[in-house]
Enzyme design. Structure first.
Site, PDB file in Angstrom:
ATOM      1  N   THR A 158       4.375  10.874  -4.150  1.00  0.00           N
ATOM      2  CA  THR A 158       5.180   9.782  -4.711  1.00  0.00           C
ATOM      3  C   THR A 158       4.892   9.665  -6.214  1.00  0.00           C
ATOM      4  O   THR A 158       3.922  10.248  -6.711  1.00  0.00           O
ATOM      5  CB  THR A 158       4.809   8.436  -4.040  1.00  0.00           C
ATOM      6  OG1 THR A 158       3.501   8.052  -4.515  1.00  0.00           O
ATOM      7  CG2 THR A 158       4.795   8.548  -2.529  1.00  0.00           C
ATOM      8  N   HIS A 181       3.458   7.458  -7.701  1.00  0.00           N
ATOM      9  CA  HIS A 181       2.270   6.635  -7.956  1.00  0.00           C
ATOM     10  C   HIS A 181       1.361   7.279  -9.003  1.00  0.00           C
ATOM     11  O   HIS A 181       0.837   6.607  -9.903  1.00  0.00           O
ATOM     12  CB  HIS A 181       1.509   6.432  -6.637  1.00  0.00           C
ATOM     13  CG  HIS A 181       0.418   5.410  -6.707  1.00  0.00           C
ATOM     14  ND1 HIS A 181       0.651   4.075  -6.918  1.00  0.00           N
ATOM     15  CD2 HIS A 181      -0.928   5.532  -6.603  1.00  0.00           C
ATOM     16  CE1 HIS A 181      -0.490   3.417  -6.936  1.00  0.00           C
ATOM     17  NE2 HIS A 181      -1.473   4.280  -6.754  1.00  0.00           N
TER      18      HIS A 181
HETATM   19  N1  INI Z   1      -6.773   6.168  -8.393  1.00  0.00           N
HETATM   20  C1  INI Z   1      -7.429   7.263  -8.868  1.00  0.00           C
HETATM   21  O1  INI Z   1      -8.395   7.115  -9.626  1.00  0.00           O
HETATM   22  N2  INI Z   1      -7.015   8.504  -8.516  1.00  0.00           N
HETATM   23  C2  INI Z   1      -5.967   8.715  -7.698  1.00  0.00           C
HETATM   24  O2  INI Z   1      -5.662   9.908  -7.436  1.00  0.00           O
HETATM   25  C3  INI Z   1      -5.277   7.587  -7.182  1.00  0.00           C
HETATM   26  N3  INI Z   1      -4.140   7.781  -6.296  1.00  0.00           N
HETATM   27  O3  INI Z   1      -3.787   8.930  -6.010  1.00  0.00           O
HETATM   28  O4  INI Z   1      -3.533   6.816  -5.829  1.00  0.00           O
HETATM   29  C4  INI Z   1      -5.710   6.291  -7.544  1.00  0.00           C
HETATM   30  N4  INI Z   1      -5.078   5.183  -7.088  1.00  0.00           N
HETATM   31  C5  INI Z   1      -5.683   3.878  -7.123  1.00  0.00           C
HETATM   32  C6  INI Z   1      -5.425   3.132  -8.428  1.00  0.00           C
HETATM   33  O5  INI Z   1      -6.161   3.695  -9.491  1.00  0.00           O
HETATM   34  C7  INI Z   1      -5.844   1.658  -8.318  1.00  0.00           C
HETATM   35  O6  INI Z   1      -7.202   1.588  -7.956  1.00  0.00           O
HETATM   36  C8  INI Z   1      -5.022   0.885  -7.268  1.00  0.00           C
HETATM   37  O7  INI Z   1      -3.647   1.029  -7.528  1.00  0.00           O
HETATM   38  C9  INI Z   1      -5.376  -0.646  -7.337  1.00  0.00           C
HETATM   39  O8  INI Z   1      -5.106  -1.169  -8.632  1.00  0.00           O
END
Ligand code: INI
Length: 161
Positions: free
Chosen positions: A95, A97
């Site tokens: 996605t 994200h």
């Molecule tokens: N955070 C990361 O550090 N690496 C990732 O690969 C990742 N993915 O893939 O989702 C990730 N997501 C969490 C994000 O950084 C926040 O902690 C979350 O959205 C809460 O604010």
């Protein structure tokens, strides 16, 4: 590819100023901690090798790379270090994200550099897959944590000149 020609761990130690009087913050993301833990070890070991004192290295763990900016601001408030190294690993998924986390962390770290009189070092690995991340946290392309520690020392020395 940004690091295809460069090993992140390679530098000339003779050109690195002493870090004995410098204070460092390191904020590190728990997401992908099999990647970020070796980056943290690489950064701390490198600071120590160049003279930093263990009691002058302040470490904060945050849940994900998106929280690196908030963690860096907290470290700034609590310890007033000379530089803060931000370490995280974002791995592309199915996605968009990935793009938002990368964008938030990158823009946030850039804003910190613009707003504080302190260098915030960009240690965020943004890779298409885990293999690429492993190659950059102690694998065939070296360790991003080492590169960031050297960058932090150089930036503090530049400011002190
Ligand atoms: N955070 C990361 O550090 N690496 C990732 O690969 C990742 N993915 O893939 O989702 C990730 N997501 C969490 C994000 O950084 C926040 O902690 C979350 O959205 C809460 O604010």
């Amino acid at each position: 590819m940004a690091s295809s020609l460069k090993n992140l761990s390679e530098y000339n130690p003779k050109t690195i100023p002493s870090a004995s009087s410098m204070r460092f913050g390191i904020v590190v993301s728990e997401w992908n901690d099999d990647i970020t833990s070796p980056m943290l070890i690489g950064a701390v070991d490198t600071l120590l090798v160049h003279g930093a004192k263990r009691e002058n290295i302040f470490i904060a763990h945050v849940p994900g790379s998106f929280e690196l900016v908030a963690g860096a601001k907290l470290l700034m408030k609590q310890h007033s270090p000379d530089s803060i190294i931000c370490l995280g690993s974002v791995i592309r998924g199915d996605t968009p994200h990935f793009d938002y986390v990368c964008m938030g962390a990158t823009n946030g770290i850039a804003a910190l550099n613009a707003n504080y009189d302190v260098p915030f070092i960009f240690g965020l690995l943004t890779t298409d897959n885990k293999e690429q991340a492993l190659e950059r946290c102690g694998g065939k392309y070296g360790n991003k944590g080492i590169e960031c520690a050297i960058t932090a020392i150089k930036m503090v020395a530049l400011k002190q000149q």
